[in-house]
Design an enzyme around this catalytic site. Structure first.
Site, PDB file in Angstrom:
ATOM      1  N   LYS A 122      53.679  -5.175 -26.485  1.00 33.40           N
ATOM      2  CA  LYS A 122      53.344  -4.798 -27.864  1.00 33.40           C
ATOM      3  C   LYS A 122      52.226  -3.746 -27.909  1.00 33.40           C
ATOM      4  O   LYS A 122      51.193  -3.911 -27.262  1.00 33.40           O
ATOM      5  CB  LYS A 122      52.840  -6.026 -28.633  1.00 33.40           C
ATOM      6  N   HIS A 173      46.043 -18.826 -36.806  1.00 31.07           N
ATOM      7  CA  HIS A 173      45.541 -19.073 -35.448  1.00 31.07           C
ATOM      8  C   HIS A 173      44.369 -20.057 -35.487  1.00 31.07           C
ATOM      9  O   HIS A 173      44.278 -20.972 -34.671  1.00 31.07           O
ATOM     10  CB  HIS A 173      45.034 -17.774 -34.815  1.00 31.07           C
ATOM     11  N   SER A 215      50.220 -12.140 -37.861  1.00 30.83           N
ATOM     12  CA  SER A 215      49.422 -10.915 -37.790  1.00 30.83           C
ATOM     13  C   SER A 215      50.185  -9.759 -38.433  1.00 30.83           C
ATOM     14  O   SER A 215      49.608  -8.941 -39.154  1.00 30.83           O
ATOM     15  CB  SER A 215      49.091 -10.586 -36.339  1.00 30.83           C
ATOM     16  N   ARG A 239      55.899 -22.037 -36.182  1.00 30.48           N
ATOM     17  CA  ARG A 239      56.134 -21.863 -37.620  1.00 30.48           C
ATOM     18  C   ARG A 239      57.605 -22.126 -37.901  1.00 30.48           C
ATOM     19  O   ARG A 239      58.020 -23.256 -38.020  1.00 30.48           O
ATOM     20  CB  ARG A 239      55.716 -20.448 -38.045  1.00 30.48           C
TER      21      ARG A 239
HETATM   22  P1  ADP Z   1      52.153 -13.843 -29.288  1.00 29.35           P
HETATM   23  O1  ADP Z   1      52.374 -12.378 -29.307  1.00 29.35           O
HETATM   24  O2  ADP Z   1      51.826 -14.394 -27.938  1.00 29.35           O
HETATM   25  O3  ADP Z   1      53.195 -14.665 -30.017  1.00 29.35           O
HETATM   26  P2  ADP Z   1      50.415 -14.288 -31.560  1.00 29.35           P
HETATM   27  O4  ADP Z   1      48.996 -13.883 -31.712  1.00 29.35           O
HETATM   28  O5  ADP Z   1      51.389 -13.662 -32.501  1.00 29.35           O
HETATM   29  O6  ADP Z   1      50.763 -14.017 -30.056  1.00 29.35           O
HETATM   30  O7  ADP Z   1      50.537 -15.860 -31.677  1.00 29.35           O
HETATM   31  C1  ADP Z   1      49.914 -16.723 -30.768  1.00 29.35           C
HETATM   32  C2  ADP Z   1      50.422 -18.137 -31.016  1.00 29.35           C
HETATM   33  O8  ADP Z   1      49.969 -18.591 -32.280  1.00 29.35           O
HETATM   34  C3  ADP Z   1      51.950 -18.263 -31.035  1.00 29.35           C
HETATM   35  O9  ADP Z   1      52.318 -19.489 -30.447  1.00 29.35           O
HETATM   36  C4  ADP Z   1      52.271 -18.271 -32.513  1.00 29.35           C
HETATM   37  O10 ADP Z   1      53.473 -18.958 -32.779  1.00 29.35           O
HETATM   38  C5  ADP Z   1      51.061 -19.030 -33.058  1.00 29.35           C
HETATM   39  N1  ADP Z   1      50.803 -18.734 -34.462  1.00 29.35           N
HETATM   40  C6  ADP Z   1      50.542 -17.533 -35.020  1.00 29.35           C
HETATM   41  N2  ADP Z   1      50.366 -17.638 -36.357  1.00 29.35           N
HETATM   42  C7  ADP Z   1      50.520 -18.968 -36.643  1.00 29.35           C
HETATM   43  C8  ADP Z   1      50.485 -19.750 -37.859  1.00 29.35           C
HETATM   44  N3  ADP Z   1      50.288 -19.188 -39.051  1.00 29.35           N
HETATM   45  N4  ADP Z   1      50.690 -21.076 -37.762  1.00 29.35           N
HETATM   46  C9  ADP Z   1      50.927 -21.649 -36.561  1.00 29.35           C
HETATM   47  N5  ADP Z   1      50.982 -20.991 -35.397  1.00 29.35           N
HETATM   48  C10 ADP Z   1      50.790 -19.661 -35.424  1.00 29.35           C
END
Ligand code: ADP
Length: 157
Positions: free
Chosen positions: A41, A17, A128, A90
């Site tokens: 979630k 992030h 996460s 990703r």
């Molecule tokens: P959500 O539940 O809305 O997907 P996340 O916290 O899992 O929330 O992710 C928020 C955003 O950050 C999403 O667009 C996700 O694809 C992106 N993201 C999460 N981890 C990474 C990473 N390692 N590299 C690039 N983008 C990421």
């Protein structure tokens, strides 16, 4: 001033992030890191814990505001003068979900666009849930998350 919103579950915030956030600040003057609290979630961390980690992890990055919202991100954007929603990509599986999300957002408000950043090669495997899984099974996650998240995990034990 160009303002963007970077929404997510941030459960917990990871170096993946933070990588997207830092890179987005080369394009936008201000980025609002927005904890979406209305998702289906069930969280690993509470809203308060997630917000506090998001704030601590970004305290040294200029141009970042941390906030939470219980509603549609596009509506939040309208109220905060933001025309762009940042998301990270990703694997191809992310694309499928994000593509649908972009269409849904466009349906609600065509004036707000989604802007995507490709994951960096060093952080592309970080999510996460992967961090959580690794941590619960005894792996060292300290290079995958900001120090405050590693600390929060160690305090949970
Ligand atoms: P959500 O539940 O809305 O997907 P996340 O916290 O899992 O929330 O992710 C928020 C955003 O950050 C999403 O667009 C996700 O694809 C992106 N993201 C999460 N981890 C990474 C990473 N390692 N590299 C690039 N983008 C990421």
């Amino acid at each position: 001033m160009k303002i963007a919103v970077y929404p997510g579950s941030f459960d917990p915030i990871t170096n993946g992030h933070l990588d997207i956030l830092r890179r987005s600040l080369k394009v936008f003057d201000q980025v609002i890191l927005l904890l979406a609290t209305n998702g289906a979630k069930k969280g690993r961390f509470s809203v308060e814990e997630k917000l506090s980690m998001m704030k601590e992890a970004t305290s040294d990055i200029p141009g970042v505001i941390v906030d939470s919202y219980d509603g549609l991100t596009v509506d939040y954007c309208l109220n905060h003068d933001a025309k762009s929603i940042i998301r990270g990509l990703r694997a191809v599986t992310d694309f499928e979900y994000e593509f649908q999300l972009a269409a849904a957002n466009h349906f609600v408000n065509p004036d707000v666009d989604m802007v995507f950043f490709m994951a960096s090669s060093q952080t592309t495997f970080i999510s996460s849930s992967t961090v959580d899984e690794l941590e619960r099974n005894g792996a060292d996650i300290s290079s995958l998350v900001p120090p405050c998240v590693a600390r929060a995990y160690s305090q949970k034990k």
